[in-house]
Write a protein that holds these residues in place. Sequence first.
Motif, PDB file in Angstrom:
ATOM      1  N   UNK A   1       0.869  -1.178   0.000  1.00 58.06           N
ATOM      2  CA  UNK A   1       0.000   0.000   0.000  1.00 58.06           C
ATOM      3  C   UNK A   1       0.910   1.233   0.000  1.00 58.06           C
ATOM      4  N   UNK A   2       0.643   2.165  -0.911  1.00 57.25           N
ATOM      5  CA  UNK A   2       1.543   3.297  -1.071  1.00 57.25           C
ATOM      6  C   UNK A   2       0.795   4.530  -1.533  1.00 57.25           C
ATOM      7  N   UNK A   3       1.472   5.679  -1.389  1.00 57.11           N
ATOM      8  CA  UNK A   3       0.931   6.943  -1.902  1.00 57.11           C
ATOM      9  C   UNK A   3       1.557   7.209  -3.269  1.00 57.11           C
ATOM     10  N   UNK A   4       0.896   8.017  -4.060  1.00 57.92           N
ATOM     11  CA  UNK A   4       1.422   8.351  -5.401  1.00 57.92           C
ATOM     12  C   UNK A   4       2.834   8.929  -5.323  1.00 57.92           C
TER      13      UNK A   4
ATOM     14  N   UNK B   1      -2.771   1.888  -4.362  1.00 62.48           N
ATOM     15  CA  UNK B   1      -2.354   3.281  -4.214  1.00 62.48           C
ATOM     16  C   UNK B   1      -3.501   4.039  -3.560  1.00 62.48           C
ATOM     17  N   UNK B   2      -3.152   4.915  -2.611  1.00 60.56           N
ATOM     18  CA  UNK B   2      -4.196   5.631  -1.878  1.00 60.56           C
ATOM     19  C   UNK B   2      -3.657   6.969  -1.386  1.00 60.56           C
ATOM     20  N   UNK B   3      -4.572   7.816  -0.967  1.00 62.49           N
ATOM     21  CA  UNK B   3      -4.196   9.089  -0.362  1.00 62.49           C
ATOM     22  C   UNK B   3      -3.448   8.822   0.943  1.00 62.49           C
ATOM     23  N   UNK B   4      -2.568   9.730   1.343  1.00 66.22           N
ATOM     24  CA  UNK B   4      -1.798   9.523   2.581  1.00 66.22           C
ATOM     25  C   UNK B   4      -2.662   9.212   3.802  1.00 66.22           C
ATOM     26  N   UNK B   5      -3.812   9.844   3.907  1.00 71.27           N
ATOM     27  CA  UNK B   5      -4.690   9.606   5.054  1.00 71.27           C
ATOM     28  C   UNK B   5      -5.203   8.162   5.067  1.00 71.27           C
TER      29      UNK B   5
ATOM     30  N   UNK C   1      -2.317   5.830   6.074  1.00 73.61           N
ATOM     31  CA  UNK C   1      -2.118   5.909   7.521  1.00 73.61           C
ATOM     32  C   UNK C   1      -3.211   5.145   8.258  1.00 73.61           C
ATOM     33  N   UNK C   2      -4.453   5.312   7.847  1.00 74.73           N
ATOM     34  CA  UNK C   2      -5.552   4.592   8.497  1.00 74.73           C
ATOM     35  C   UNK C   2      -5.392   3.080   8.331  1.00 74.73           C
ATOM     36  N   UNK C   3      -4.984   2.647   7.152  1.00 69.47           N
ATOM     37  CA  UNK C   3      -4.779   1.215   6.907  1.00 69.47           C
ATOM     38  C   UNK C   3      -3.662   0.679   7.792  1.00 69.47           C
TER      39      UNK C   3
ATOM     40  N   UNK D   1      -8.350  -1.478  -0.887  1.00 70.41           N
ATOM     41  CA  UNK D   1      -7.238  -1.522   0.065  1.00 70.41           C
ATOM     42  C   UNK D   1      -7.479  -2.640   1.072  1.00 70.41           C
ATOM     43  N   UNK D   2      -8.699  -2.709   1.574  1.00 66.10           N
ATOM     44  CA  UNK D   2      -9.055  -3.722   2.564  1.00 66.10           C
ATOM     45  C   UNK D   2      -8.853  -5.132   2.021  1.00 66.10           C
ATOM     46  N   UNK D   3      -9.287  -5.377   0.794  1.00 63.32           N
ATOM     47  CA  UNK D   3      -9.161  -6.702   0.176  1.00 63.32           C
ATOM     48  C   UNK D   3      -7.695  -7.075   0.015  1.00 63.32           C
ATOM     49  N   UNK D   4      -6.893  -6.143  -0.442  1.00 68.29           N
ATOM     50  CA  UNK D   4      -5.455  -6.399  -0.610  1.00 68.29           C
ATOM     51  C   UNK D   4      -4.839  -6.805   0.730  1.00 68.29           C
ATOM     52  N   UNK D   5      -5.148  -6.067   1.778  1.00 64.55           N
ATOM     53  CA  UNK D   5      -4.579  -6.335   3.105  1.00 64.55           C
ATOM     54  C   UNK D   5      -5.069  -7.671   3.657  1.00 64.55           C
ATOM     55  N   UNK D   6      -6.370  -7.902   3.610  1.00 65.06           N
ATOM     56  CA  UNK D   6      -6.940  -9.104   4.221  1.00 65.06           C
ATOM     57  C   UNK D   6      -6.529 -10.385   3.514  1.00 65.06           C
ATOM     58  N   UNK D   7      -6.209 -10.308   2.239  1.00 63.75           N
ATOM     59  CA  UNK D   7      -5.823 -11.505   1.486  1.00 63.75           C
ATOM     60  C   UNK D   7      -4.319 -11.737   1.475  1.00 63.75           C
ATOM     61  N   UNK D   8      -3.579 -11.051   2.327  1.00 55.80           N
ATOM     62  CA  UNK D   8      -2.127 -11.167   2.289  1.00 55.80           C
ATOM     63  C   UNK D   8      -1.567 -11.733   3.591  1.00 55.80           C
ATOM     64  N   UNK D   9      -0.385 -12.288   3.479  1.00 54.00           N
ATOM     65  CA  UNK D   9       0.315 -12.761   4.670  1.00 54.00           C
ATOM     66  C   UNK D   9       1.352 -11.751   5.143  1.00 54.00           C
ATOM     67  N   UNK D  10       1.671 -10.775   4.294  1.00 56.34           N
ATOM     68  CA  UNK D  10       2.580  -9.694   4.659  1.00 56.34           C
ATOM     69  C   UNK D  10       2.049  -8.405   4.041  1.00 56.34           C
ATOM     70  N   UNK D  11       2.099  -7.328   4.809  1.00 61.57           N
ATOM     71  CA  UNK D  11       1.669  -6.012   4.315  1.00 61.57           C
ATOM     72  C   UNK D  11       2.833  -5.045   4.446  1.00 61.57           C
ATOM     73  N   UNK D  12       3.047  -4.292   3.393  1.00 57.90           N
ATOM     74  CA  UNK D  12       4.092  -3.285   3.376  1.00 57.90           C
ATOM     75  C   UNK D  12       3.429  -1.956   3.058  1.00 57.90           C
ATOM     76  N   UNK D  13       3.690  -0.965   3.887  1.00 57.93           N
ATOM     77  CA  UNK D  13       3.138   0.366   3.691  1.00 57.93           C
ATOM     78  C   UNK D  13       4.289   1.310   3.386  1.00 57.93           C
TER      79      UNK D  13
END
Length: 98
Positions: free
Chosen positions: A9-12, A36-40, A43-45, A56-68
């Motif tokens: 998950x990243x900002x532009x 890709x998402x707005x900074x806010x 941060x919330x994620x 964003x939620x689907x990407x996070x929930x379906x993963x074993x590792x999250x990188x912000x």
Amino acid sequence: MSNAKACLVFTRRLESKVPEICKNLVNEGFDVCTAVADPEVVEAAQLGSISVPEYVKVCILNSSICIFLIPEKNLNVCRRLPDTLGAQGRKLSLSLKT
């Protein structure tokens, strides 16, 4: 057998870093989803909020590792991340400073 999933998950503003990180994750055997998402929203994620866009939620929930990917000025948020993820039964697997 399918590969483990990684969510990025990243900002532009940090989009230029995504290809190299994705390549490294794929080389480590991960299937990668990106959001890709707005900074806010990023941060919330990071803080485990469920009030983020569905993609964003689907990407996070379906993963074993999250990188912000977050701008350096927002690194204070990361100090709260291990506790937040631990409360959700997840581990902080990777920390990146960009």
